[in-house]
Design an enzyme around this catalytic site. Structure first.
Site, mmCIF file in Angstrom:
data_model
loop_
_atom_site.group_PDB
_atom_site.id
_atom_site.type_symbol
_atom_site.label_atom_id
_atom_site.label_comp_id
_atom_site.label_asym_id
_atom_site.label_seq_id
_atom_site.Cartn_x
_atom_site.Cartn_y
_atom_site.Cartn_z
ATOM 1 C CB ALA A 57 -0.906 -0.009 1.216
ATOM 2 N N GLY A 58 0.304 2.334 -0.516
ATOM 3 C CA GLY A 58 1.014 3.603 -0.573
ATOM 4 C C GLY A 58 1.357 4.027 -1.972
ATOM 5 C CG ASN A 106 5.474 8.416 3.792
ATOM 6 O OD1 ASN A 106 4.380 8.835 4.177
ATOM 7 N ND2 ASN A 106 5.904 7.176 4.066
ATOM 8 N NE ARG A 107 6.962 16.623 6.686
ATOM 9 C CZ ARG A 107 8.261 16.865 6.570
ATOM 10 N NH1 ARG A 107 9.146 15.985 7.008
ATOM 11 N NH2 ARG A 107 8.683 17.988 6.000
ATOM 12 C CG PHE A 110 -3.794 7.655 6.352
ATOM 13 C CD1 PHE A 110 -2.709 6.885 5.984
ATOM 14 C CD2 PHE A 110 -4.511 7.281 7.481
ATOM 15 C CE1 PHE A 110 -2.343 5.752 6.713
ATOM 16 C CE2 PHE A 110 -4.161 6.152 8.224
ATOM 17 C CZ PHE A 110 -3.078 5.395 7.834
ATOM 18 C CG ASN A 165 -1.868 1.375 7.788
ATOM 19 O OD1 ASN A 165 -1.116 1.217 8.743
ATOM 20 N ND2 ASN A 165 -1.556 2.143 6.754
ATOM 21 C CB SER A 168 0.445 5.288 9.067
ATOM 22 O OG SER A 168 0.963 6.541 8.646
ATOM 23 C CG ASN A 170 3.677 9.760 8.217
ATOM 24 O OD1 ASN A 170 4.611 10.245 8.855
ATOM 25 N ND2 ASN A 170 3.857 8.875 7.243
ATOM 26 C CB THR A 171 -2.631 9.415 11.189
ATOM 27 O OG1 THR A 171 -2.770 9.477 9.768
ATOM 28 C CG2 THR A 171 -3.934 9.863 11.843
ATOM 29 C CE LYS A 204 2.234 -1.824 5.849
ATOM 30 N NZ LYS A 204 2.183 -1.277 4.479
ATOM 31 C CG ASN A 233 3.398 1.209 7.890
ATOM 32 O OD1 ASN A 233 4.002 1.875 7.054
ATOM 33 N ND2 ASN A 233 2.084 1.272 8.040
ATOM 34 C CB THR A 234 7.524 3.755 7.356
ATOM 35 O OG1 THR A 234 6.437 4.398 8.048
ATOM 36 C CG2 THR A 234 7.179 3.632 5.884
ATOM 37 N N GLY A 254 12.591 1.643 2.700
ATOM 38 C CA GLY A 254 13.690 1.357 1.787
ATOM 39 C C GLY A 254 14.792 0.554 2.447
ATOM 40 C CE1 TYR A 304 5.830 3.759 -3.783
ATOM 41 C CE2 TYR A 304 4.737 3.963 -1.685
ATOM 42 C CZ TYR A 304 5.140 4.517 -2.878
ATOM 43 O OH TYR A 304 4.834 5.821 -3.169
#
Length: 339
Positions: A57-58, A106-107, A110, A165, A168, A170-171, A204, A233-234, A254, A304
């Site tokens: 996803a993403g 990334n930030r 969503f 999910n 993340s 970033n939320t 996830k 996840n990240t 990555g 990804y």
């Protein structure tokens, strides 16, 4: 060869703009049904994946090009993360290439067009190949558990599987749903929302977990009938990095995530007692990476960020490499290599 030519040009662009151009270009991928060696087929949660190599996803947040990605050799595609209501996400810039590290920060937050729009696109496609839907909660939702229930209920008829999910970074506050009490409340609500014949539900999780967290999450997932877990996840951690944007906030993915994600996979393999299928994500960029995750207990793998650096032919390259590793180790099917 085409990617090698275009990569320097794409890398001159803002990463998010380059991504949008990539999505536009993928709409031009010619039709056809990809062929997979039957030895690569894996059954997870009753679904037959023609290859263990999936798109995480993403990449395709709004279900714009799932079939194009399947045609590029992915055995499955996970769209999203999508939320009940459309939201713009976090302020830009919010996506950073760390080229020297083959990484991404990334930030995004969503950013997506909402579940109704994604549902319409998925409903209009000719059902071919495995497409999962990754579900999240809106940033300003007064009841985030209700948002997940909405996603499970409303997206079930267009998804081959659903991913919850909660990992993340970033939320704000989202990862708190991984805490034992909150997670059990969430999974109980999702279980109540699932109807007979509904697609499998995956969970996830983040790589930034303590041993006690891992045991609690594994037990909750088993107790509440989760069908598989995606690890991971990240990360919000920062291993030594070379790139100038290394200090940006957000989730790191990555190559630098490779070892941490592998370690967490092994942790969850032990914590679940092999009672749940595991799907590996994070730092997978080669057949060697994918095979290492499979040997460590992953039935499937997802990637990804590696596409940014290795291009759209990576899925096919990895599947060819997996066959070579299987043959060298004397396995008749990829499933025999799991764990």
């Amino acid at each position: 060869m085409i990617f090698s030519t275009l990569r320097p040009l794409l890398f001159r662009l803002d990463p998010e703009r380059a991504h949008r151009l990539t999505i536009a270009g993928l709409r031009l991928v010619p039709g056809g049904t990809p062929r997979f060696d039957p030895r690569l087929a894996v059954t997870v949660a009753g679904l037959v994946f023609p290859s263990p190599v999936g798109l995480a996803a993403g990449f395709d947040k709004d279900a714009e090009v799932p079939d194009a990605m399947l045609r590029l050799g992915f055995g499955s595609v996970e769209i999203g993360t999508i939320t009940p209501l459309a939201q713009v996400g976090n302020p830009k810039p919010r996506l950073f290439r760390l080229a020297e590290d083959e990484a991404v920060i990334n930030r995004m937050g969503f950013n997506n067009g909402g579940q109704p729009a994604a549902h319409a696109r998925l409903a209009a496609r000719r059902k071919c190949g495995i497409v999962g839907v990754n579900i999240g909660a809106n940033k300003d939702a007064p009841d985030r558990i209700a948002d997940y229930v909405t996603g499970v209920r409303d997206m079930a008829d267009v998804a081959d599987y659903l991913t919850i999910n909660i990992s993340s970074p970033n939320t704000p506050g989202l990862r708190a749903l991984q805490d034992a009490g909150a997670l059990r409340e969430l999974l109980a609500a999702i279980g109540d929302a699932r109807k007979t014949g509904a697609p499998p539900v995956f969970l996830k999780v983040a790589p930034d977990l303590q041993p006690a967290d891992i045991d609690d999450i594994a037990r909750a997932a088993i107790d509440h009938g989760i069908d598989a877990m995606i690890v991971a996840n990240t990360t919000i951690g920062r291993p030594p990095l070379k790139s100038r944007d290394a200090s940006e906030t957000g989730g790191l993915s990555g190559a630098p995530l490779r070892q941490l994600a592998l370690t967490r996979l092994r942790d969850f393999r032990s914590a679940t007692g092999r009672q749940l299928p595991l799907i590996a994500a994070g730092g997978i960029a080669s057949a060697e990476d994918a095979y290492a995750r499979i040997r460590a207990g992953a039935s499937l793998v997802q990637l990804y960020s590696a596409l940014v650096y290795h291009g759209p032919g990576l899925a096919r390259e990895i599947t060819k490499g997996l066959l070579k590793h299987m043959e060298a180790d004397g396995y008749a099917t990829i499933g025999e290599a799991v764990g």
